[in-house]
Write a protein that holds these residues in place. Structure first.
Motif, PDB file in Angstrom:
ATOM      1  N   HIS A  51       0.818  -1.218   0.000  1.00 11.18           N
ATOM      2  CA  HIS A  51       0.000   0.000   0.000  1.00 11.18           C
ATOM      3  C   HIS A  51       0.853   1.271   0.000  1.00 11.18           C
ATOM      4  CE1 HIS A  51      -4.047  -1.741   0.220  1.00 11.18           C
ATOM      5  NE2 HIS A  51      -3.429  -2.750   0.807  1.00 11.18           N
ATOM      6  N   ALA A  52       2.071   1.171   0.558  1.00 13.80           N
ATOM      7  CA  ALA A  52       2.946   2.354   0.552  1.00 13.80           C
ATOM      8  C   ALA A  52       3.668   2.488  -0.791  1.00 13.80           C
ATOM      9  CB  ALA A  52       3.974   2.246   1.678  1.00 13.80           C
ATOM     10  N   GLY A  53       3.638   1.435  -1.599  1.00 18.53           N
ATOM     11  CA  GLY A  53       4.318   1.474  -2.901  1.00 18.53           C
ATOM     12  C   GLY A  53       5.823   1.278  -2.794  1.00 18.53           C
ATOM     13  N   ALA A  54       6.279   0.540  -1.783  1.00 19.20           N
ATOM     14  CA  ALA A  54       7.734   0.317  -1.621  1.00 19.20           C
ATOM     15  C   ALA A  54       8.259  -0.533  -2.775  1.00 19.20           C
ATOM     16  CB  ALA A  54       7.997  -0.398  -0.293  1.00 19.20           C
ATOM     17  N   LYS A  55       9.257  -0.012  -3.456  1.00 18.77           N
ATOM     18  CA  LYS A  55       9.794  -0.741  -4.626  1.00 18.77           C
ATOM     19  C   LYS A  55      10.854  -1.753  -4.193  1.00 18.77           C
ATOM     20  CE  LYS A  55       9.310   3.020  -7.980  1.00 18.77           C
ATOM     21  NZ  LYS A  55       8.890   4.079  -7.023  1.00 18.77           N
ATOM     22  N   VAL A  56      10.967  -2.833  -4.962  1.00 16.75           N
ATOM     23  CA  VAL A  56      12.077  -3.764  -4.760  1.00 16.75           C
ATOM     24  C   VAL A  56      13.315  -3.118  -5.357  1.00 16.75           C
ATOM     25  CG1 VAL A  56      13.005  -6.022  -5.424  1.00 16.75           C
ATOM     26  CG2 VAL A  56      10.589  -5.800  -4.755  1.00 16.75           C
ATOM     27  N   THR A  57      14.390  -3.029  -4.563  1.00 17.20           N
ATOM     28  CA  THR A  57      15.589  -2.322  -5.038  1.00 17.20           C
ATOM     29  C   THR A  57      16.695  -3.281  -5.460  1.00 17.20           C
ATOM     30  OG1 THR A  57      16.290  -2.193  -2.737  1.00 17.20           O
ATOM     31  CG2 THR A  57      15.176  -0.256  -3.650  1.00 17.20           C
ATOM     32  N   GLU A  58      16.618  -4.541  -5.031  1.00 18.54           N
ATOM     33  CA  GLU A  58      17.678  -5.508  -5.331  1.00 18.54           C
ATOM     34  C   GLU A  58      17.075  -6.895  -5.168  1.00 18.54           C
ATOM     35  OE1 GLU A  58      21.056  -4.275  -3.042  1.00 18.54           O
ATOM     36  OE2 GLU A  58      22.106  -6.138  -3.431  1.00 18.54           O
ATOM     37  N   GLN A  59      17.380  -7.803  -6.093  1.00 14.92           N
ATOM     38  CA  GLN A  59      16.725  -9.111  -6.020  1.00 14.92           C
ATOM     39  C   GLN A  59      17.605 -10.177  -6.671  1.00 14.92           C
ATOM     40  OE1 GLN A  59      12.776  -8.986  -7.680  1.00 14.92           O
ATOM     41  NE2 GLN A  59      12.101 -10.706  -6.409  1.00 14.92           N
ATOM     42  N   ARG A  60      17.610 -11.413  -6.126  1.00 15.79           N
ATOM     43  CA  ARG A  60      18.321 -12.543  -6.738  1.00 15.79           C
ATOM     44  C   ARG A  60      17.323 -13.657  -7.028  1.00 15.79           C
ATOM     45  NH1 ARG A  60      23.895 -13.192  -6.275  1.00 15.79           N
ATOM     46  NH2 ARG A  60      23.506 -14.882  -7.749  1.00 15.79           N
ATOM     47  N   LYS A  61      16.611 -13.539  -8.134  1.00 13.08           N
ATOM     48  CA  LYS A  61      15.625 -14.574  -8.475  1.00 13.08           C
ATOM     49  C   LYS A  61      16.290 -15.859  -8.947  1.00 13.08           C
ATOM     50  CE  LYS A  61      11.313 -12.393  -9.439  1.00 13.08           C
ATOM     51  NZ  LYS A  61      10.188 -12.223 -10.241  1.00 13.08           N
ATOM     52  N   ASP A  62      17.563 -15.729  -9.382  1.00 12.45           N
ATOM     53  CA  ASP A  62      18.251 -16.901  -9.931  1.00 12.45           C
ATOM     54  C   ASP A  62      18.589 -17.938  -8.868  1.00 12.45           C
ATOM     55  OD1 ASP A  62      19.916 -14.772  -8.957  1.00 12.45           O
ATOM     56  OD2 ASP A  62      21.667 -15.827  -9.726  1.00 12.45           O
ATOM     57  N   LEU A  63      18.467 -17.575  -7.586  1.00  9.05           N
ATOM     58  CA  LEU A  63      18.848 -18.520  -6.525  1.00  9.05           C
ATOM     59  C   LEU A  63      17.655 -18.896  -5.641  1.00  9.05           C
ATOM     60  CD1 LEU A  63      22.339 -17.049  -5.511  1.00  9.05           C
ATOM     61  CD2 LEU A  63      21.883 -19.092  -6.873  1.00  9.05           C
ATOM     62  N   ASP A  64      16.451 -18.827  -6.190  1.00  9.39           N
ATOM     63  CA  ASP A  64      15.271 -19.210  -5.405  1.00  9.39           C
ATOM     64  C   ASP A  64      15.331 -20.681  -5.022  1.00  9.39           C
ATOM     65  OD1 ASP A  64      14.186 -16.731  -5.573  1.00  9.39           O
ATOM     66  OD2 ASP A  64      12.588 -17.254  -6.968  1.00  9.39           O
ATOM     67  N   THR A  65      14.849 -20.967  -3.822  1.00  9.18           N
ATOM     68  CA  THR A  65      14.742 -22.380  -3.410  1.00  9.18           C
ATOM     69  C   THR A  65      13.342 -22.664  -2.881  1.00  9.18           C
ATOM     70  OG1 THR A  65      15.510 -21.919  -1.163  1.00  9.18           O
ATOM     71  CG2 THR A  65      17.188 -22.572  -2.754  1.00  9.18           C
ATOM     72  N   HIS A  66      12.943 -23.943  -2.952  1.00  9.64           N
ATOM     73  CA  HIS A  66      11.748 -24.445  -2.259  1.00  9.64           C
ATOM     74  C   HIS A  66      12.247 -25.095  -0.968  1.00  9.64           C
ATOM     75  CE1 HIS A  66       9.427 -23.727  -5.786  1.00  9.64           C
ATOM     76  NE2 HIS A  66       8.557 -24.713  -5.657  1.00  9.64           N
ATOM     77  N   LEU A  67      11.485 -24.954   0.100  1.00  2.65           N
ATOM     78  CA  LEU A  67      11.903 -25.563   1.370  1.00  2.65           C
ATOM     79  C   LEU A  67      10.666 -26.070   2.094  1.00  2.65           C
ATOM     80  CD1 LEU A  67      14.362 -23.968   3.935  1.00  2.65           C
ATOM     81  CD2 LEU A  67      12.265 -25.076   4.644  1.00  2.65           C
ATOM     82  N   PHE A  68      10.671 -27.362   2.438  1.00  2.00           N
ATOM     83  CA  PHE A  68       9.551 -27.941   3.199  1.00  2.00           C
ATOM     84  C   PHE A  68      10.085 -28.656   4.438  1.00  2.00           C
ATOM     85  CE2 PHE A  68       7.671 -27.143  -0.861  1.00  2.00           C
ATOM     86  CZ  PHE A  68       6.390 -26.744  -0.538  1.00  2.00           C
ATOM     87  N   TYR A  69       9.282 -28.642   5.500  1.00  2.00           N
ATOM     88  CA  TYR A  69       9.724 -29.281   6.748  1.00  2.00           C
ATOM     89  C   TYR A  69       8.518 -29.759   7.550  1.00  2.00           C
ATOM     90  CZ  TYR A  69       8.240 -24.913   8.925  1.00  2.00           C
ATOM     91  OH  TYR A  69       7.497 -23.832   9.319  1.00  2.00           O
ATOM     92  N   ALA A  70       8.791 -30.733   8.427  1.00  5.16           N
ATOM     93  CA  ALA A  70       7.811 -31.149   9.429  1.00  5.16           C
ATOM     94  C   ALA A  70       8.590 -31.507  10.686  1.00  5.16           C
ATOM     95  CB  ALA A  70       7.022 -32.354   8.935  1.00  5.16           C
TER      96      ALA A  70
END
Ligand SMILES: Cc1cc2nc3c(=O)[nH]c(=O)nc-3n(C[C@H](O)[C@H](O)[C@H](O)COP(=O)(O)OP(=O)(O)OC[C@H]3O[C@@H](n4cnc5c(N)ncnc54)[C@H](O)[C@@H]3O)c2cc1C
Length: 449
Positions: free
Chosen positions: A180-199
């Motif tokens: 709602h404040a319109g905060a922009k993403v200034t830096e991002q590493r999409k190339d290193l995304d991971t999935h993580l699951f746990y129980a």
């Protein structure tokens, strides 16, 4: 104080979100007697945040500063003094935990206990009103676009508007305030995304004959990594993490994929043969790595709302508490009239970014090396082993995790050469000795089941 409903509709600061970032910021504003409202969508104790965290000595030091009670946040949770990192069946390395003050241990806390302890801690502060079960739906603005308050809902009240001199979003990765404040993403590493699951599991076998609680990380060198985290009440959180694209390509429900991943790793499954899954699966798809703009006219972000990253280095809660410390200092100076809003917020941004950025880069480097890179066998078996089993790396890595050692120095070529040299010379000495190699992986069937 903890309140069931909101009576007053004017505050100095409103904080949205009541877990590590929000609750610690509220405590620090309470210590400065600033009139603060903190609202949280969930109630306490309730379902945990999606997170299965280690907390290290540097985090506990910040928790001491906000008067949080270790007996409560780590209730019935085993302290851990070493951890082990395994690379496939190639080798393993034991790391000592770095000491901070008089704490030579870390915990893997249960987030229900942890978050409830931080929330209940707010009872100590007279100038803080903490209201759970309150969902923020939007922000109000004046004619110049400056944020002037929130709109939201509480089950026992009509949709309401509450005003403040500023609104802080401590509302996590999917922050409503940022949106709602319109905060922009200034830096991002999409190339290193991971999935993580746990129980959480009951009856997990000990790591080894020592029988102590040990964080056990098993990197299978195929794009996946597994972590055993001994937590409260005898349960162990078992994590399966992997490159997002590889994880997504696996067939079956999330639960089936998780179990299949664990079962295909002999060094993981050997500890789980007699264990039972005690909780439903939790997790996160495409764990993001980013910074947003941290502040603007009448608003600020703290914790994951501002900066989020992979959990591999266990820094999220520390970073949330640290940002809250920096922000509380600046909000205090602004509230007392010592600084105007813009200069207070630019100091907040500079202080936070200086601290967060080197560790962020180091974490991205580790995700790259341990989850994304699939090194040739010779490199994994030798070069990685020489580095990871060297005393220099182990000391540097443990101290980097408590932010006492510069990550850039740890990975700098001169340090690397020294570690490689130490590894090679240990191999040569071992050729002429009959001593067992503590870094060799015993066959899984010879280890505790
Ligand atoms: C799987 C996993 C493992 C992790 N492991 C570790 C670890 O080992 N060590 C570590 O330090 N960190 C770890 N982290 C990171 C850590 O969990 C986060 O960095 C930390 O929780 C951030 O705290 P926060 O207060 O910023 O946000 P959160 O903990 O996400 O809290 C945000 C709160 O805001 C509330 N909220 C959101 N929107 C609204 C709204 N509109 N109105 C009212 N309330 C709202 C939510 O209900 C939530 O309670 C892990 C994270 C994940 C996902």
């Amino acid at each position: 104080m903890l309140a069931n409903t909101i009576q007053d509709t004017q505050y100095d600061v409103i904080i949205v979100g009541g877990r590590p970032a929000g609750a610690s910021l509220a405590a620090r504003l309470g210590q400065q007697n600033i009139k603060t409202l903190i609202v949280e969508r969930a109630s306490f104790p309730s379902g945990a945040a999606v997170s299965t965290p280690f907390i290290l000595g540097h985090t506990m030091r910040l928790l001491d500063e906000i008067e949080a009670d270790e007996d409560q946040y780590a209730e019935n949770t085993p302290p851990m003094r070493r951890f082990v990192l395994e690379f496939k069946d190639y080798f393993r390395a034991f790391f000592p935990v770095a000491t901070v003050g008089d704490r030579d241990y870390i915990y893997s806390v249960n987030r229900v206990k942890f978050d409830t302890a931080l929330w209940n801690n707010l009872q100590k502060f007279d100038s803080v009103t903490a209201v759970a079960n309150f969902s923020v739906t939007g922000l109000t603005k004046d004619k110049n676009g400056r944020i002037t308050g929130i709109t939201g809902r509480h089950p026992q009240q009509e949709e309401m508007t509450i005003s403040a001199k500023c609104v802080v979003g401590a509302d996590g990765r999917y922050s409503t305030v940022a949106k709602h404040a319109g905060a922009k993403v200034t830096e991002q590493r999409k190339d290193l995304d991971t999935h993580l699951f746990y129980a959480y599991w009951d009856g997990v076998a000990d790591y080894d004959e020592q029988g102590d609680a040990v964080p056990h990380i098993h990197t299978s060198v195929d794009g996946f990594s597994y972590v055993f985290m001994p937590s409260a009440d005898g349960q162990v959180s078992v994590v399966a993490q992997g490159q997002s694209d590889l994880y997504e390509a696996l067939e079956g429900s999330a639960q089936e994929v998780y179990l299949n991943l664990l079962k295909r790793q002999p060094y993981v499954w050997r500890r789980m043969k007699n264990a039972t899954q005690a909780t439903k699966l939790s997790g996160i798809r495409r764990m993001g790595n980013l910074f947003r703009e941290p502040a603007g006219a009448g608003w600020a972000l703290v914790g994951d709302a501002y900066h989020q990253k992979d959990s591999i280095d266990a820094q999220g809660i520390y970073d949330a508490l640290l940002m809250a410390k920096f922000l509380a200092a600046e909000l205090g100076a602004w509230h007392r009239g010592e600084k105007d809003w813009d200069s207070a917020m630019s100091s907040y941004e500079a202080n936070s970014y200086d601290d967060l950025k080197p560790m962020f880069d180091a974490t991205m480097g580790r995700v790259q090396r341990e989850i994304y890179d699939i090194p040739p066998e010779f490199v994994a078996k030798n070069v990685l082993r020489w580095v990871l089993t060297s005393k220099g790396y182990q000391h540097g890595f443990s101290h980097m995790l408590i932010r006492e050692y510069d990550p850039n120095e740890l990975m700098a070529p001169p340090a690397m050469l020294k570690m490689l040299g130490a590894g090679i010379s240990t191999d040569i000495k071992r050729m002429f000795s009959s001593a067992d190699n503590p870094n060799a992986m015993p066959a899984p069937e010879l280890m505790p089941q």
